[in-house]
Structures are given as structure tokens and as C-alpha cells.
Design an enzyme around this catalytic site. Structure first.
Site, short mmCIF file in Angstrom:
data_model
loop_
_atom_site.label_atom_id
_atom_site.label_comp_id
_atom_site.label_asym_id
_atom_site.label_seq_id
_atom_site.Cartn_x
_atom_site.Cartn_y
_atom_site.Cartn_z
N LYS A 304 30.19 45.49 44.72
CA LYS A 304 30.62 46.42 43.67
C LYS A 304 29.59 47.51 43.38
O LYS A 304 29.93 48.63 43.00
CB LYS A 304 30.96 45.66 42.40
CG LYS A 304 32.20 44.79 42.49
CD LYS A 304 33.47 45.62 42.60
CE LYS A 304 34.72 44.76 42.51
NZ LYS A 304 35.96 45.55 42.65
N GLU A 326 36.65 48.53 33.84
CA GLU A 326 37.44 47.31 33.69
C GLU A 326 36.86 46.28 34.64
O GLU A 326 36.19 46.61 35.61
CB GLU A 326 38.91 47.58 34.03
CG GLU A 326 39.24 47.49 35.52
CD GLU A 326 38.52 48.51 36.38
OE1 GLU A 326 38.26 49.62 35.87
OE2 GLU A 326 38.22 48.22 37.54
N SER A 592 32.19 39.32 50.35
CA SER A 592 32.07 40.36 49.32
C SER A 592 31.24 39.96 48.11
O SER A 592 30.72 40.81 47.41
CB SER A 592 33.46 40.77 48.85
OG SER A 592 34.18 39.65 48.38
#
Length: 611
Positions: A304, A326, A592
Site C-alpha cells: 500500500k 478509507e 501483498s
């Protein structure tokens, strides 16, 4: 003829014959991968070492500088290599294999060969010391003819050294060259066909060349569409902010100073490049070579941060002082809070009340980093509802606030912007495979898909390369044929959610369905428009993975390779036994995120005696 190639950091564009500083800066803004300085006195584009040095100092670090020399004394070339001014030496004369071998101990070598009727007989003697070969049209003056040789001659090239193609490459021939099927074609070298006069590059011609080189499938239209999906379906109150982004994001992202700041933080703060790990036990178990792209080792524990840093830097250049975000699993929220602390920006994170409970450690990390966490208490109190709350908040705080969307979804330009920032993942995969396997592409890439940010990053540089199969693992929940699922592409239909036209789970009258997944990060009823497009044109294969299959895959990786994955990533791992691959095939799984945040789920399972 074959599949059209792509212009990436992996597909090299070398602009050679740079002579003038102001012109060089304009060329650099087009972001070629290499720029060449000819130090051969007989060339019309010859510059002195001092001139090359002063111009190179003005160029971004990420553009590789190439010194082109012809039959210079070995001692002089070694001295040039050790000066650290250049990233490559291009040997364009009759240098011997032994000469190249010696130079290669000091710097990367591009060895040029003039081609007339056939390839040189002794190419193999150079294979162990050259990063690239360069095939140019043969002339008495060592290049510069501006003419093409017969590229069919290259059909007989079978060595593993990638090559650059040079000699008379113009806009009329580029499409034919890009469909050339030799897998070792690594890029092109252009010069005289893109000049106003010798040494002065024509920026418009080069710009047109780059537009022709850019990939088409993943290229978003001016209105923000990938095929039938995308666009910007937003309330009037957000029009000003979204339009400001759409009009400025590409200019800012392409600015050399932005690129330098972004790449510096990726390297020194995020910890890139992340490793590409050969999972030997999994490979042996499934019968093909499996690599794990270790995004879980990024600072904050997931991919991220790549996108968050890019958007935060962009927001600052737009004069924004606050960011909102969010989050589902909390990974994007933690990354946003982290960057806000780093860059001195105020941060507010919206998170579903249910997700706050199941990802409590991440909530505390966000608060420790100084962010305000606001629970979304409507609907299923998960990611969809957090997005709704963030958009409502943004409508009433448009002037000084940037909405930092964490996935490849939302109104244009968010899907394209997130894809570009996350594309560093596939860019690194290509480079790392070249180093480890001698080729820059895998046979398949697997990633989990919720909104789709990590998947679009892992796919990005391979989307236009049909040698690479793209697999997305959706959250099947309790089963794609039940009401408790988030398998959007498996059961969804076309519609609009969170500002974009895409595929989503909805009722016949258009009401968005509740999603379910054991993974908070995949618990979402929609998907990014690029994934909807790839699914619709059958370029990508998206399969549902149940909660149980994801849990089994998480424990398998933990016990086979000593890595505790996030529940999101476990969905991707669960596809491994479903693939039909050959023993020689290479598969990359994008890992991830790490599983720290999911420990309570894993603990509960172990305490139940089921693991």
C-alpha cells in the site's frame, strides 16, 4: 511477427547523440530509459568528456547515461568506466571479446555490431561480458547511416544476451519492429531520425515515438475509460477536485523532480526493491518454479505504501494540507497515517466498525501515528461503507483535502494513478527475473483482487505481453454460489460504484449487495475498472477462492517457507494447486502483505484444533 511489445523500464528506449544541455533536459522530460553521449571524434554528434559530464549532471538519476566510444585504448576506457559518470559503456568499434571482458569488470557493456548480410560469426564469444548487444546498420564510419538493415537477419539470433535495435528506426517502422517475435529484443536505439540537425533532438518526434511505444490495453482514454469501464461518475460538489486531479496528475507524475522524490522514498523509506524469493519447497510440491514477490517486507507491511507515497507527494504539489483515506484491512490506513506523519499532513481514516474490531492492531497503529480513525457504522460496517463515508466527508472538505484512495478504483484519474504508482512491483519483477532466470517475464503472475491495487501493480508491465498469463484470486467467501461472497467478477454485472463504471455485485434493480470475506481487504462488492476490462476481454483469468482455501494456503506457506502471509495474499497462494503449468514454467505470486494483522484469526483457528 508476434505480440506487440511494450515500452517499460524493461523495454529500453535509448536516445543517442546528445550534444546540448537545454535540448537534453527536454528529452529527459520524455523519460527515455537511456541517453547516449558519443565520444567518437569522427561523429557529427561528438561531445567532449567535459561536455558530457556537464549535461549528464542536469539529468535525472533514473535515466541511464551511456558513453559511446570507438576503438579507444583500453586504459582510457577503463578510466572512463571508473569515473562513475556513466552507467554503460557502448563499444561501437572493432573491440575484441577480451577487450570487452576487461571493460565489463568495471561497468555494464553494450557491444555494438554493424550488420550487413548476416550476424557476426563470433557473437557467442562476447556473450558472457555484455549486458546488451546493439545491432546497427554496418557503415565504414561505425554507425550513423540512418538506414535499416534487413531485420529478418535477426531470426537466426539464439543467444541469451538481450539486444537493442538501431539504425534508421522511424515512426513508420516502429509498429513492425514492436511485433518482432525474438524474445531477446530488449529495446531500440534512436538518433538521426528524431533530429532537427545533428545532435539536436526533435522533441515532438520523440514524443510521438513514445506515444506509439506506450501500451494500449492498460492505457486509459482521455475520459478515463479502459474499454467500457471507468469514467468519473461523481456529484457536482466533487467536480472541482476531481477535475483538478485529472488535469494535472500526469504532468506532475512525469516531472523529473517528482520522479526523483518518489523513487528516493521508495528506495530509502519503503525499502525497495523488495526481494523476489524462490520458494523451493512450494516449487517442488507443485512441480513448477514459484517465486514470491515480497511486498510484505515493505515498510508498514504491505504494498500500500507505494501508492500512498505517490499520491501524498502529488497532493502536496497541488497545495493540499490534509489527506483522508478509507481502509478495510487497515493496511492502507496505516500507510496513509505513516506518510502523513512523514510529510507533516493531517490524516483522517474511515474504517468499517466491523473491520475496526477484526483489525484492531492496525487501528492502534494508525492512532499512534497521529491519524484520526472514524468508524463507518452504516450498512455492513466494512470497506464499502468506509468508502461511502470518506466520499461524504470529502464533499464537505474539498478545498484543502486530498482523498487518498487506496485501491485501483474510484473516479478517473484514480484507477490510472494508482496503477502507475503500484507498477513498480511488476517493473521490479521483470528486472529481477532477468537477473535470476535470464529472461524478463514469468509465465504467470498471481495476485489477490479486491479493488485490485496489488494485482494491477503486479500485472502492469506484463498486460500487453501475452506470453504472461495473469491470474486474479477473488474472495469467494463461503462460496461464489452463496450469498456470503465477494467474488465480484465471477457473479457481478456492469454498474456504477464509488464513482466508476465497473463490474459489481448488485441486485436486479441496481442495489449494491453486501460482500463477505474472511479477509477485510477483499471484503468489497466491486473491482477496479482495469480488472473489469481485462476480465471482459479475457486477458486476465479471475477465480474465486473460499475462506477455507485461503486459510489452508496461509498455513501451508507458513510451514513450508517460514512466512506468515496476510489473509489477502493467502487467496493468491490458494491458486497455486489450481494451475496447470509445465515443470519449466515460472510463476510469480505477489505476496501483498504480511500476516501480523491477522494473527487473531490464525490464533482462533489454532485454538479450535483445526490447525
Amino acid at each position: 511477427m508476434g505480440t506487440k511489445r511494450i515500452y517499460t523500464a524493461n523495454f529500453q528506449l535509448k536516445v543517442c547523440g546528445i550534444t546540448q544541455a537545454e535540448n537534453a533536459i527536454e528529452v529527459a522530460k520524455l523519460n527515455p530509459t537511456m541517453m547516449g553521449f558519443i565520444l567518437y571524434p569522427k561523429s557529427k554528434r561528438c561531445v567532449s568528456l567535459e561536455q558530457a559530464n556537464s549535461i549528464a549532471d542536469l539529468l535525472p538519476k533514473h535515466i541511464k547515461k551511456v558513453a559511446v566510444v570507438v576503438n579507444e585504448p583500453l586504459e582510457k576506457v577503463i578510466q572512463l568506466a571508473e569515473s562513475t559518470l556513466f552507467d554503460f559503456i557502448q563499444l561501437h568499434g572493432n573491440e575484441s571479446p577480451e577487450y570487452c571482458q576487461t571493460v565489463s569488470k568495471h561497468i555494464h557493456v553494450i557491444k555494438a555490431f554493424g550488420i550487413e548480410k548476416q550476424l557476426p560469426d563470433n557473437l557467442e564469444e562476447y556473450a558472457n561480458c555484455c549486458t546488451y548487444f546493439l545491432f546497427d546498420t554496418k557503415t565504414e564510419n561505425f554507425g550513423g547511416a540512418g538506414k535499416q538493415f534487413d531485420h529478418k537477419i535477426l531470426d537466426s539470433y539464439h543467444l541469451n544476451v538481450p539486444f537493442l535495435l538501431s539504425g534508421g528506426i522511424d515512426l513508420d517502422s516502429i509498429d513492425r519492429i514492436l511485433t518482432y517475435s525474438n524474445k531477446q529484443l530488449a529495446g531500440i536505439d534512436v538518433n538521426s531520425r528524431y533530429e532537427d540537425e545533428p545532435g539536436i533532438k526533435n522533441i515532438e518526434k520523440l514524443s510521438n515515438l513514445i506515444k506509439r511505444l506506450r501500451p494500449m490495453i492498460k492505457k486509459v482514454s482521455k475520459e478515463g475509460y479502459y474499454g467500457n469501464y471507468g469514467g468519473a461518475y461523481i456529484p457536482e460538489m466533487l467536480q472541482k477536485n476531481v477535475s483538478e486531479l485529472a488535469e494535472n496528475y500526469q504532468r506532475i507524475i512525469d516531472d523529473p523532480s517528482f520522479i526523483e522524490d518518489f523513487q528516493s522514498l521508495l528506495k530509502d523509506y519503503v525499502g525497495r526493491p523488495t526481494p523476489l524469493f524462490h520458494a523451493k519447497k512450494l516449487s517442488a510440491k507443485y512441480g513448477y518454479k514459484i517465486y514470491l514477490k515480497r511486498e510484505d517486507l515493505c515498510h508498514t507491511g504491505s504494498h500500500k505504501l507505494n501508492n500512498v507515497i505517490g499520491q501524498a507527494l502529488l497532493a502536496k504539489r497541488l497545495g493540499k494540507k490534509k489527506i483522508i483515506a478509507e481502509t478495510g484491512a487497515g493496511q492502507h490506513g496505516v500507510a496513509s497515517a505513516t506518510v502523513a506523519a512523514l510529510l507533516g499532513m493531517e490524516c483522517t481514516v474511515f474504517m468499517g466498525e466491523v473491520d475496526i474490531q477484526r483489525q484492531y492492531p492496525n487501528v492502534m497503529r494508525m492512532k499512534m501515528l497521529g491519524a484520526t480513525v472514524i468508524p463507518a457504522t452504516s450498512g455492513t460496517k466494512t470497506l464499502k461503507d468506509a468508502c461511502n463515508e470518506a466520499i461524504r466527508y470529502w464533499i464537505s472538505h474539498t478545498e484543502d483535502t486530498h482523498y487518498l484512495i487506496g485501491s485501483a478504483i474510484g473516479p478517473h484519474p484514480y484507477p490510472d494513478m494508482v496503477a502507475q504508482f503500484q507498477s513498480v512491483i511488476s517493473e521490479e519483477i521483470a528486472k529481477q527475473l532477468q537477473e535470476k532466470e535470464g529472461r524478463s517475464y514469468p509465465d504467470a503472475v498471481i495476485a489477490c483482487v479486491g479493488g485490485g491495487s496489488n494485482a494491477v501493480g503486479a500485472f502492469y508491465h506484463f498486460i500487453d505481453d501475452e506470453r504472461v498469463e495473469l491470474y486474479g484470486a477473488e474472495a469467494g467467501g463461503c462460496g461464489a454460489d452463496t450469498d456470503e461472497t465477494a467474488a465480484t467478477l465471477t457473479i457481478g454485472t456492469d454498474g456504477i460504484i464509488h464513482g466508476t463504471r465497473t463490474i459489481l455485485m448488485q441486485t436486479e434493480d441496481g442495489q449494491v449487495c453486501d460482500a463477505h470475506s474472511i479477509s477485510a481487504g477483499l471484503d468489497y462488492p466491486g473491482v477496479g475498472p482495469l480488472h473489469a476490462h481485462l476480465h471482459s476481454i479475457k486477458r486476465g483469468t479471475y477465480l474465486p477462492i473460499t475462506d477455507q482455501e485461503a486459510l489452508d494456503a496461509a498455513f501451508e506457506l507458513t510451514r513450508e517457507e517460514g512466512i506468515i502471509p496476510a489473509l489477502e495474499s493467502s487467496h493468491a497462494l490458494a491458486l497455486l494447486p489450481k494451475l496447470k503449468m509445465k515443470p519449466t514454467d515460472i510463476v510469480v505470486v505477489n505476496l501483498s502483505g504480511r500476516g501480523d494483522k491477522d494473527m487473531q484469526t490464525y490464533i482462533d483457528l489454532m485454538n479450535s484444533g483445526k490447525k
